[in-house]
Structure formats: structure tokens, C-alpha cells
Design an enzyme around this catalytic site. Structure first.
Site, PDB file in Angstrom:
ATOM      1  N   HIS A  43       0.982  -1.203  -0.091  1.00  0.00           N
ATOM      2  CA  HIS A  43       0.068  -0.019  -0.115  1.00  0.00           C
ATOM      3  C   HIS A  43       0.928   1.243   0.017  1.00  0.00           C
ATOM      4  O   HIS A  43       1.010   1.779   1.155  1.00  0.00           O
ATOM      5  CB  HIS A  43      -0.984  -0.005   1.226  1.00  0.00           C
ATOM      6  CG  HIS A  43      -2.202   1.157   1.133  1.00  0.00           C
ATOM      7  ND1 HIS A  43      -3.215   1.037   1.747  1.00  0.00           N
ATOM      8  CD2 HIS A  43      -2.134   2.122   0.738  1.00  0.00           C
ATOM      9  CE1 HIS A  43      -3.960   1.889   1.651  1.00  0.00           C
ATOM     10  NE2 HIS A  43      -3.400   2.734   0.969  1.00  0.00           N
ATOM     11  N   GLU A  70      -2.570  -1.596  -3.260  1.00  0.00           N
ATOM     12  CA  GLU A  70      -3.736  -0.883  -2.521  1.00  0.00           C
ATOM     13  C   GLU A  70      -3.402   0.561  -2.771  1.00  0.00           C
ATOM     14  O   GLU A  70      -2.240   0.944  -2.492  1.00  0.00           O
ATOM     15  CB  GLU A  70      -3.979  -1.294  -1.119  1.00  0.00           C
ATOM     16  CG  GLU A  70      -4.200  -2.568  -0.838  1.00  0.00           C
ATOM     17  CD  GLU A  70      -4.343  -2.988   0.722  1.00  0.00           C
ATOM     18  OE1 GLU A  70      -5.056  -3.977   0.873  1.00  0.00           O
ATOM     19  OE2 GLU A  70      -3.809  -2.197   1.381  1.00  0.00           O
ATOM     20  N   HIS A 190      -8.182  -5.969   7.195  1.00  0.00           N
ATOM     21  CA  HIS A 190      -8.018  -4.958   8.307  1.00  0.00           C
ATOM     22  C   HIS A 190      -8.105  -5.353   9.681  1.00  0.00           C
ATOM     23  O   HIS A 190      -9.182  -5.901   9.879  1.00  0.00           O
ATOM     24  CB  HIS A 190      -8.599  -3.662   8.149  1.00  0.00           C
ATOM     25  CG  HIS A 190      -7.998  -2.482   8.821  1.00  0.00           C
ATOM     26  ND1 HIS A 190      -7.044  -1.799   8.039  1.00  0.00           N
ATOM     27  CD2 HIS A 190      -7.872  -1.926  10.105  1.00  0.00           C
ATOM     28  CE1 HIS A 190      -6.595  -0.571   9.009  1.00  0.00           C
ATOM     29  NE2 HIS A 190      -7.438  -0.910  10.085  1.00  0.00           N
TER      30      HIS A 190
END
Length: 238
Positions: A43, A70, A190
Site C-alpha cells: 500500500h 492498494e 484490516h
């Protein structure tokens, strides 16, 4: 079978804290694959406080499993993804000052934008997943935007799991069922951990992929990386 994609951002955070190249992000990614990870997630954020854009460029030709990038689809991120052509891009509505992702897209409000971005990536042969909260509206408009998958934001599930697993999972089952009915693939990520992962995929076994970073890297401090990946894979099959 739900695949495990290991998010290696925290490895890059540790590297960047000291400078130099220790730990070596590229080596850790390849070790994760060797130890059984079925994908690698990164990410990159604009401030490059963990994964850097150059890390993405260097990782792409080395990886043999699925590569998931991401991020918030600002212009620089879009250019990076189109240059790298990963297996999957996950669109996340991060602000520039967020410590970590803490909500999904308002897909109804941003459906036109998401439609345009999704089309650009799909034209390059990249699978598109949209990061959403576990609501039926968010899933429905992600489908309208043309996404291939949605990734359900699982921090609320993780926060509520200890007190009431059934209550915590309920909105996710509803959202995941709608995603399946609409023909969308399904990811989750998450705060998933060894404590809550098996229950999640047990209730939503059609989950295609989980992306796990923080908890997995923390566990690796105690168990070692190879054993930790084995344990997470075991949870996905239990």
C-alpha cells in the site's frame, strides 16, 4: 479456498525507521511466497512512509504469486499501477494524513469516479477490488461501478469479535451474500488476526482472499515468519 495475501508495509516501516536496506523488503516478500503466502500486498502512500513507489517497481518482476497494490487512486498512484500491471488493484479512499485505512468508499457518492478508474485499470488487464464498509449499499454501487471484487473493511468486525462474534459478523454476512449474488468476488482485510480469522472465513467461506499485514508481522516477532504464515494458512483451512 480463501487465499492469504501478506501485506509487507510494516516491514518497509521498520526499514525506513533506520535507513539503509535492513530488513530487505524484496527478500521478505520472496520469503513470504516461499513460506506459503499466496499473494503479496503493498500500500504505497504519497509520503512513502513505508512502501515506496520504487519498491513496487522492483517487486513486480520478482513475484510469482498474486500482486495486489492498494491505494487511493490519485494520479501518481494510477500511473504507478498502470506501469506495474499487478494482478489486482484495491481502491482505498485514504487521505494523505491517515495513519491507516479506517473506512471504505462511499460508493454511491463516488460511483462515477470509481467507474472511470475501474475501467482504466481493467483495460490494462488488472483486476479491480473496491474497499468498502460492510453495507449492502456500498456493495451494490461497487458493482454498478464495474468492480470485479469488493474488499470488506474488517476493523469493526475485529473490534466487536471478543464481546459477540455473532453480532460482529452479521453485517459482513449480509454484505458478502449480496456481493456473491451480484457476481462480485470477495476480499477482506484490516485487523484480521489469528484470534478472529477462522471464525470470519467459517461464516463467509466464499471469501476469495484476505490481506493481512500488521497482526501477521507482529506475530512473526514471536513465532518467526515461516511458522506465522503456516498458522494463518491453517486458520483459513480450519
Amino acid at each position: 479456498m480463501t487465499k492469504l495475501s501478506v501485506n509487507i508495509n510494516k516491514v518497509a516501516t521498520l526499514r525506513n525507521a533506520r535507513g539503509g536496506n535492513n530488513p530487505d523488503v524484496l527478500r521478505v516478500a520472496l520469503d513470504c511466497e516461499r513460506f506459503g503466502a499466496q499473494g503479496i500486498t503493498v500500500h504505497p502512500r504519497p509520503d512513502e512512509r513505508h512502501i515506496r513507489y520504487d519498491d513496487v517497481r522492483q517487486l513486480r518482476p520478482l513475484l510469482s504469486t498474486e500482486f495486489n497494490i492498494e491505494g487511493n487512486p490519485i494520479s501518481g498512484f494510477i500511473d504507478l499501477v498502470l506501469e506495474s500491471v499487478p494482478t489486482q488493484v484495491t481502491l482505498v479512499p485514504d487521505g494523505h494524513d491517515q495513519i491507516t485505512s479506517n473506512h471504505g468508499w462511499d460508493t454511491r457518492r463516488h460511483v462515477r469516479f470509481l467507474t472511470d478508474v475501474t475501467r482504466r485499470f481493467q483495460e490494462a488487464g488488472i483486476r479491480v477490488s473496491i474497499f468498502v464498509d460492510p453495507t449492502e449499499e456500498a456493495v451494490r454501487y461497487a458493482a454498478e461501478a464495474g468492480a470485479d471484487r469488493v474488499e470488506l473493511y474488517t476493523e469493526p468486525y475485529a473490534a466487536g469479535y471478543a464481546s459477540s462474534p455473532e453480532q460482529a459478523i452479521a453485517p459482513y454476512v449480509r454484505a458478502a451474500t449480496l456481493a456473491r449474488d451480484l457476481g462480485l468476488g470477495l476480499n477482506a482485510g484490516h485487523d484480521l488476526s489469528l484470534a478472529n480469522l477462522a471464525y470470519y472465513v467459517g461464516r463467509i467461506p466464499w471469501t476469495d482472499e484476505v490481506s493481512i499485514g500488521h497482526a501477521l508481522i507482529c506475530d512473526a516477532l514471536y513465532f518467526g515468519l515461516e511458522e506465522t504464515i503456516r498458522r494463518y494458512r491453517e486458520q483459513l483451512h480450519s
